[in-house]
Design a protein around this motif. Sequence first.
Motif, PDB file in Angstrom:
ATOM      1  N   GLY A   9       0.901  -1.146   0.181  1.00 23.98           N
ATOM      2  CA  GLY A   9       0.217   0.108  -0.040  1.00 23.98           C
ATOM      3  C   GLY A   9       0.762   1.245   0.087  1.00 23.98           C
ATOM      4  N   THR A  35      -1.984  -6.513  -1.315  1.00 24.68           N
ATOM      5  CA  THR A  35      -2.411  -6.191   0.077  1.00 24.68           C
ATOM      6  C   THR A  35      -3.722  -5.496   0.234  1.00 24.68           C
ATOM      7  OG1 THR A  35      -1.252  -4.414   0.487  1.00 24.68           O
ATOM      8  CG2 THR A  35      -0.142  -6.412   1.113  1.00 24.68           C
ATOM      9  N   THR A  89       5.978  -1.598   1.376  1.00 22.95           N
ATOM     10  CA  THR A  89       6.032  -0.780   2.365  1.00 22.95           C
ATOM     11  C   THR A  89       6.887  -1.133   3.550  1.00 22.95           C
ATOM     12  OG1 THR A  89       4.087  -2.156   3.380  1.00 22.95           O
ATOM     13  CG2 THR A  89       3.446  -0.006   1.896  1.00 22.95           C
TER      14      THR A  89
HETATM   15  C1  LIG Z   1      -2.094   8.034   0.602  1.00 24.29           C
HETATM   16  C2  LIG Z   1      -1.062   6.980   1.368  1.00 24.29           C
HETATM   17  C3  LIG Z   1       0.268   6.577   0.880  1.00 24.29           C
HETATM   18  C4  LIG Z   1       1.101   5.899   1.603  1.00 24.29           C
HETATM   19  N1  LIG Z   1       2.372   5.662   1.034  1.00 24.29           N
HETATM   20  C5  LIG Z   1       3.186   4.769   1.687  1.00 24.29           C
HETATM   21  C6  LIG Z   1       4.557   4.600   1.015  1.00 24.29           C
HETATM   22  O1  LIG Z   1       4.669   4.991  -0.167  1.00 24.29           O
HETATM   23  N2  LIG Z   1       5.219   3.743   1.764  1.00 24.29           N
HETATM   24  C7  LIG Z   1       4.865   3.021   2.930  1.00 24.29           C
HETATM   25  O2  LIG Z   1       5.707   2.246   3.333  1.00 24.29           O
HETATM   26  N3  LIG Z   1       3.564   2.969   3.424  1.00 24.29           N
HETATM   27  C8  LIG Z   1       2.776   3.949   2.856  1.00 24.29           C
HETATM   28  N4  LIG Z   1       1.525   4.458   3.389  1.00 24.29           N
HETATM   29  C9  LIG Z   1       1.256   3.538   4.476  1.00 24.29           C
HETATM   30  C10 LIG Z   1       0.649   2.165   4.233  1.00 24.29           C
HETATM   31  O3  LIG Z   1      -0.528   2.282   3.388  1.00 24.29           O
HETATM   32  C11 LIG Z   1       0.172   1.700   5.536  1.00 24.29           C
HETATM   33  O4  LIG Z   1       1.440   1.387   6.520  1.00 24.29           O
HETATM   34  C12 LIG Z   1      -0.611   0.211   5.204  1.00 24.29           C
HETATM   35  O5  LIG Z   1      -0.787  -0.563   6.382  1.00 24.29           O
HETATM   36  C13 LIG Z   1       0.261  -0.740   4.568  1.00 24.29           C
HETATM   37  O6  LIG Z   1      -0.501  -1.894   4.316  1.00 24.29           O
HETATM   38  P1  LIG Z   1       0.468  -3.223   3.666  1.00 24.29           P
HETATM   39  O7  LIG Z   1       2.112  -3.240   3.835  1.00 24.29           O
HETATM   40  O8  LIG Z   1      -0.310  -4.320   3.958  1.00 24.29           O
HETATM   41  O9  LIG Z   1       0.264  -2.643   2.143  1.00 24.29           O
HETATM   42  C14 LIG Z   1       0.685   5.338   2.736  1.00 24.29           C
HETATM   43  C15 LIG Z   1      -0.581   5.416   3.176  1.00 24.29           C
HETATM   44  C16 LIG Z   1      -1.537   6.362   2.551  1.00 24.29           C
HETATM   45  C17 LIG Z   1      -2.803   6.444   3.123  1.00 24.29           C
END
Ligand SMILES: Cc1cc2nc3c(=O)[nH]c(=O)nc-3n(C[C@H](O)[C@H](O)[C@H](O)COP(=O)(O)O)c2cc1C
Length: 400
Positions: A9, A35, A89
């Motif tokens: 994400g 995810t 992420t």
């Molecule tokens: C608009 C937006 C942009 C994001 N961009 C990032 C990013 O570039 N890198 C990152 O590590 N987390 C980013 N996040 C936070 C992650 O989306 C968040 O930690 C999420 O729980 C990750 O879930 P996942 O690792 O299961 O995909 C962002 C959140 C939002 C709302």
Amino acid sequence: MQILLGITGGVAAYKSADLARLLVHQGHRVRCVLTEAGARFITPLTLSSLTGEPCYGANPDLGEWRAQPVVEHIDLARWADLVVVAPATADMLGKAANGLAPDLLSTVLLATRAPILWAPAMNTGMWEHPAVQANLARLRSFGHGVVEPGAGLLACGEEGAGKLADIAVIADAIQCHGSPRLPGLTGQRVLITAGPTREDLDPVRTLTNRSTGAMGVELARAFRDAGAAVTLVLGGDLAAPWGVEALRVRSAQEMLAACQAQWGLADGLVAAAAVADQRPEATLPEKAKKTAGPEQLVLVRTPDILATLAAARRPGQWTIGFAAESERHLEHAAAKLRSKGLDAILVNDVQAGRAFGAQANTLTPLTAAGPQTPLGPLPKDQLARAVAQWWAQQLATRQA
Ligand SMILES: Cc1cc2nc3c(=O)[nH]c(=O)nc-3n(C[C@H](O)[C@H](O)[C@H](O)COP(=O)(O)O)c2cc1C
């Protein structure tokens, strides 16, 4: 190769569609796992349309952890020859580094025996945080690969490190992880020179040649893929391949100094650079002005890098040179092989615009045993792989 592409994400998730498309174009089978947060940034429909494969993950239409006759996470973990997480992420790095498995992707990452490659992307503060760096170090200690993010303008408006590496660089790292290692070259430390040298006349003008460095860069990639640790001493403007230590140089003297600093550590040398034979006697500190009448330029010889390194080699170190000849190729190359005491020369016919800047090329290996079967004509990436295979075989025979 069967590549499982995990998409987490971050805003850079939109770029993973391009990565999936490129990998499919290169002939790989690609299945994506999104995810829940990843699915907010890019849709499963985009990914399955581009890959022609189902997309797995948290989308309610697809149903994460859906009841199936197969155990999905184990099935996917077994299916993959390589798992790539791009973008990754901070959250997913943390989960994987600590063995947590709350969703499909993190579970596949634990279950798989395939190599894992991470391409992180995040805000600079997050990227530089000791917790993230410690997680990455831990993942590296598990044998995972990392395609480091670049620096630039980030989606959050900040400028700094954390930008997802270029898609082409991620694809290059994937190629490296998916390539079969070649006995003979695996574990060898190889010094490769590539590109033109530039000999400055003044702050504006320079003497150079028509080499682009493409052949040397492809050789660095091919030797890397074969399992060698490559140091590339590179003139010109081409980008160095991922996973190769690159040292940028300008003049022949700089190239020699960089090579001499590395030569003691290397097992072998591939000298593919088009080194200028002459340089201006002096480099003027200010731009030279026009004068009336004919003007003269005094040139002096540059150092012979290949001969210098070959003369300084210790027992067991091998050297491969190139001979770019426009006539009586083999005769000139044989003389060079003997006079410089090389193990092999790759003879390059530069007649009629071939070799420099050209797409396809032929190289004839020449050793003390005489000319070998020509390699090519092939595009330079395939030709470089043919050279690596040929030399790996020669080394394997020597080592046996
Ligand atoms: C608009 C937006 C942009 C994001 N961009 C990032 C990013 O570039 N890198 C990152 O590590 N987390 C980013 N996040 C936070 C992650 O989306 C968040 O930690 C999420 O729980 C990750 O879930 P996942 O690792 O299961 O995909 C962002 C959140 C939002 C709302």
